[in-house]
Design an enzyme around this catalytic site. Structure first.
Site, PDB file in Angstrom:
ATOM      1  CB  CYS A 137      22.924  -8.854  39.728  1.00 50.05           C
ATOM      2  SG  CYS A 137      24.097 -10.117  40.207  1.00 50.05           S
ATOM      3  CG  ASP A 193      36.159 -24.920  18.396  1.00 50.65           C
ATOM      4  OD1 ASP A 193      36.053 -25.599  17.351  1.00 50.65           O
ATOM      5  OD2 ASP A 193      35.895 -23.705  18.441  1.00 50.65           O
TER       6      ASP A 193
HETATM    7  N1  GUN Z   1      34.180 -20.495  17.746  1.00 50.20           N
HETATM    8  C1  GUN Z   1      33.559 -19.348  17.398  1.00 50.20           C
HETATM    9  N2  GUN Z   1      33.176 -19.375  16.101  1.00 50.20           N
HETATM   10  C2  GUN Z   1      33.559 -20.565  15.615  1.00 50.20           C
HETATM   11  C3  GUN Z   1      33.418 -21.199  14.325  1.00 50.20           C
HETATM   12  O1  GUN Z   1      32.883 -20.654  13.372  1.00 50.20           O
HETATM   13  N3  GUN Z   1      33.925 -22.475  14.215  1.00 50.20           N
HETATM   14  C4  GUN Z   1      34.538 -23.107  15.268  1.00 50.20           C
HETATM   15  N4  GUN Z   1      34.997 -24.358  15.082  1.00 50.20           N
HETATM   16  N5  GUN Z   1      34.684 -22.534  16.464  1.00 50.20           N
HETATM   17  C5  GUN Z   1      34.183 -21.277  16.632  1.00 50.20           C
HETATM   18 ZN    ZN Z   2      26.302 -10.007  40.627  1.00 56.00          ZN
END
Ligand code: GUN
Ligand code: ZN
Length: 658
Positions: free
Chosen positions: A273, A84
């Site tokens: 679980c 990300d």
């Molecule tokens: N992680 C959770 N939501 C988002 C988002 O809207 N954009 C990005 N780049 N990462 C995220």
């Molecule tokens: Zn478990």
């Protein structure tokens, strides 16, 4: 780089190909913190992970190591990694110290498999102006990233995130603009606040509207979704990837994930679980442990239930009962039930993707099942079917109804202008849940027999039946309603029918003609079955198997779903009778000889197709001059065939040359 292996509705099992290996989707990418990771997530089922390039970039030591040794070494994971871009930090802190171009360049430099441009996650329910201007920047940065990637010949795959807050037209617009670019994956962003606040109904609106404009050929990722309770619902809407830190964040907080919701360790008497952790320890054991050990064990449980749920979802797609699983899961919380009801409003969108026939029977699990695509599809087909003067409505028997209906049918009441009975000019239908009215001739066709519902009806079902009848009586001059169902109906005045010996006359020719009309369109029955019609049945089951004109085979009837499978003669007759483009897939000139030889048709050779084609349909393969080349079975729906550039569209049964 993305191939679809199996599908049910908008849900699909696929394979995402990366430099570091293939990933089976739907998949969950556990979030790996580049500094704090204690758990080896691959040991618990992770094939792909996600980490944050911005956090690495901001940390001089991590940054240097990532540049020198690569991201995979840095986080000690040799499978595919998604990164990300820092957008999340942007949304929390309002600012980041990196530009879009820099973060793209950095992600390529550290050899991520899938990088992300610097989108702007716009929170839900903000004002429109804000959402619009954020979205424009997001689209611009996606474009910049894609151009930069091309210019620099980058190897990584690229995410372009759909934004637009809770403005559904903006979500559609954003998805449409991004789809015109050349990104490799489409995440749907800024949904975490909706999920955290249980706004699942809004989540359905946001996801379904984004999906409307996203290409089906590209994997779609629901960003920040990590609670297994919602995986089935989101897969049914078309999501292929999930990512989340939930497994570890919840564990830090002594909370255990489950498909039924979240358990707080302090409230647990029993472990929830049968994973390794739950079978080895009691809640008291866990409570007595040092914090860190407990956290890791709970995280292990959390990963286990998440991956187990994804396995179950993939199996449901193979079996064709994903919606049954969704309906089951959406009973875990009223907000989820509301979300499922909202999904019912998108039934027409889902119907385009739903295969015509499935391995599993349709199970009615509650009033929400009445909004499923199969029900909508049957109603539309029934409206198009030719109608006789009168309609006679029977109560349900065991299925298939036509097998168990015989002899005197009992007492009837008449609705509408009373006339002489003319049973030759009367449609016989059974009234049942969930498909409303089922003509007896077509009752064996999937899913009209391949379904189950409780015999005791809920009020929604009764209302559904009433609405169904109210509509259909309008299409007939006189309607005869069986005495056993009359009490359920509030549709007006009835007189008792004085004629008592009403019987249903089975007629195999009428039956196969009605099935052909239902399957291929009105007129197909008369066109296919003319001449010296001979119907051959199975000695064992008594079911129709083959239909001939004299000695020439026209169609076979498939035992499992009673759909007709064309022979060469059947294909010719259908092609002659049904106007273009009905039942047709048009292929380009280059693929003509292959089709004629009976080779399967690949999506990239299809130039046009009948928009009513659905996966599992029997179709005609023609050239651009509408010359019949071959016939076969569609593997995808029309909207998918038109979008895909790789993979098979039609499994050809036979080419006309042979
Ligand atoms: N992680 C959770 N939501 C988002 C988002 O809207 N954009 C990005 N780049 N990462 C995220
Ligand atoms: Zn478990």
């Amino acid at each position: 780089m993305f191939e679809i292996k199996a599908k049910d509705g908008k849900g699909r099992v696929g394979v995402l190909k990366t430099k570091h290996g293939d990933v089976k989707t739907p998949a969950l990418m556990p979030v790996i913190h580049p500094r704090k990771q204690a758990l080896d997530v691959s040991k618990y089922g992770a094939d792909i992970v996600i980490t944050n390039a911005y956090l690495i970039y901001k940390d001089p030591e991590l940054k240097q190591k990532a540049i020198d040794e690569g991201l995979h070494k840095l986080i000690n994971f040799d499978g595919p990694i998604m990164t990300d871009s820092g957008s999340f930090q942007l949304s929390v802190y309002g600012d980041v110290e990196i530009t879009n171009k820099e973060v793209i360049e950095f992600q390529e430099m550290i050899k991520t498999d899938i990088g992300t441009s610097l989108d702007i996650p716009t929170a839900p329910f903000v004002d429109r102006q804000q959402a619009e201007s954020d979205m424009e920047i997001t689209i611009e940065r996606a474009r910049e990233a894609i151009d930069y990637k091309k210019e620099q010949n980058m190897e990584m795959l690229l995410n372009s995130v759909v934004q637009g807050s809770t403005f559904l037209d903006l979500r559609r617009e954003c998805a449409k603009e991004l789809s015109a670019l050349d990104a490799d994956l489409y995440p749907i962003g800024a949904v975490v606040p909706l999920m955290e606040s249980y706004h699942y109904r809004d989540l359905v609106d946001v996801v379904m509207n984004s999906m409307k404009e996203l290409s089906d050929t590209v994997p779609r990722h629901l960003m920040g979704a990590g609670h297994p309770m919602i995986f089935a619902l989101c897969v049914a809407m078309g999501c292929d990837l999930f990512d989340s830190a939930a497994y570890i964040l919840y564990a830090e907080d002594d909370r255990l994930l489950s498909t039924r919701g979240t358990f707080k360790l302090e409230n647990l008497q029993e472990m929830p679980c049968s994973c390794e952790v739950c079978t080895k320890y009691t809640p008291d054991d866990l409570r007595a442990m040092p914090k860190e050990k407990r956290r890791d064990l709970i995280a292990q449980h959390n990963l286990h239930v998440s991956f187990a749920e994804l396995r179950l979802i993939r199996q449901a797609i193979y079996d064709g009962n994903l919606m049954e699983l969704v309906e089951e899961r959406c009973r875990a919380h009223p907000a989820l039930l509301e979300a499922q009801r909202q999904l019912g409003n998108y039934s027409a969108d889902l119907e385009k993707y739903d295969p015509r026939s499935k391995k599993s029977a349709f199970f009615y699990t509650g009033p929400e099942s009445l909004c499923r695509p199969e029900v909508l599809r049957h109603m539309q087909k029934l409206r198009e079917m030719p109608k006789k003067r009168d309609l006679l409505i029977l109560p349900p028997t065991k299925k298939p109804y036509s097998k168990f209906i015989s002899g005197k049918l009992g007492e009837f009441y008449i609705y509408g202008a009373e006339q002489e009975l003319d049973l030759e000019n009367t449609d016989f239908m059974v009234l049942d849940i969930p498909f409303g009215l089922i003509p007896l001739e077509i009752d064996e066709v999937y899913p009209l027999s391949q379904n189950d519902a409780p015999k005791t009806r809920d009020v929604d079902s009764i209302e559904f039946i009433e609405d169904f009848i109210t509509e259909f009586v309008e299409y007939y001059e006189q309607v005869l309603i069986h005495s056993r169902i009359i009490k359920d109906l509030e549709i007006g005045l009835y007189n008792k029918c004085s004629f008592e010996d009403i019987r249903y006359q089975k007629d195999d020719v009428k039956k196969v003609k009605a099935i052909a009309d239902y399957q291929f369109g009105v007129g197909a029955g008369d066109a296919l079955f003319k001449g010296n019609i001979i119907i051959e049945k199975s000695k064992k089951t008594g079911k129709i198997r083959h239909i001939y004109d004299g000695k020439v085979l026209i169609v076979n009837m498939r035992a499992s779903d009673s759909y007709l499978i064309l022979s060469k003669e059947g294909a010719k007759r259908l092609h002659n009778a049904m106007p273009y483009p009905q039942n047709r897939v048009v292929v380009n000139k280059d693929s003509e000889p292959f089709a004629l030889d009976g080779k399967s048709v690949f999506c990239k050779f299809v130039v046009e197709c009948d928009e009513d084609i659905r996966a599992k349909d029997e179709v005609l393969i023609v050239n651009e001059q509408d010359k019949l080349l071959a016939y076969g079975k569609a593997l995808l729906g029309a909207c998918e065939i038109e979008q895909f550039e790789t993979g098979q569209a039609i499994k050809t049964r036979k080419g006309m040359r042979k």
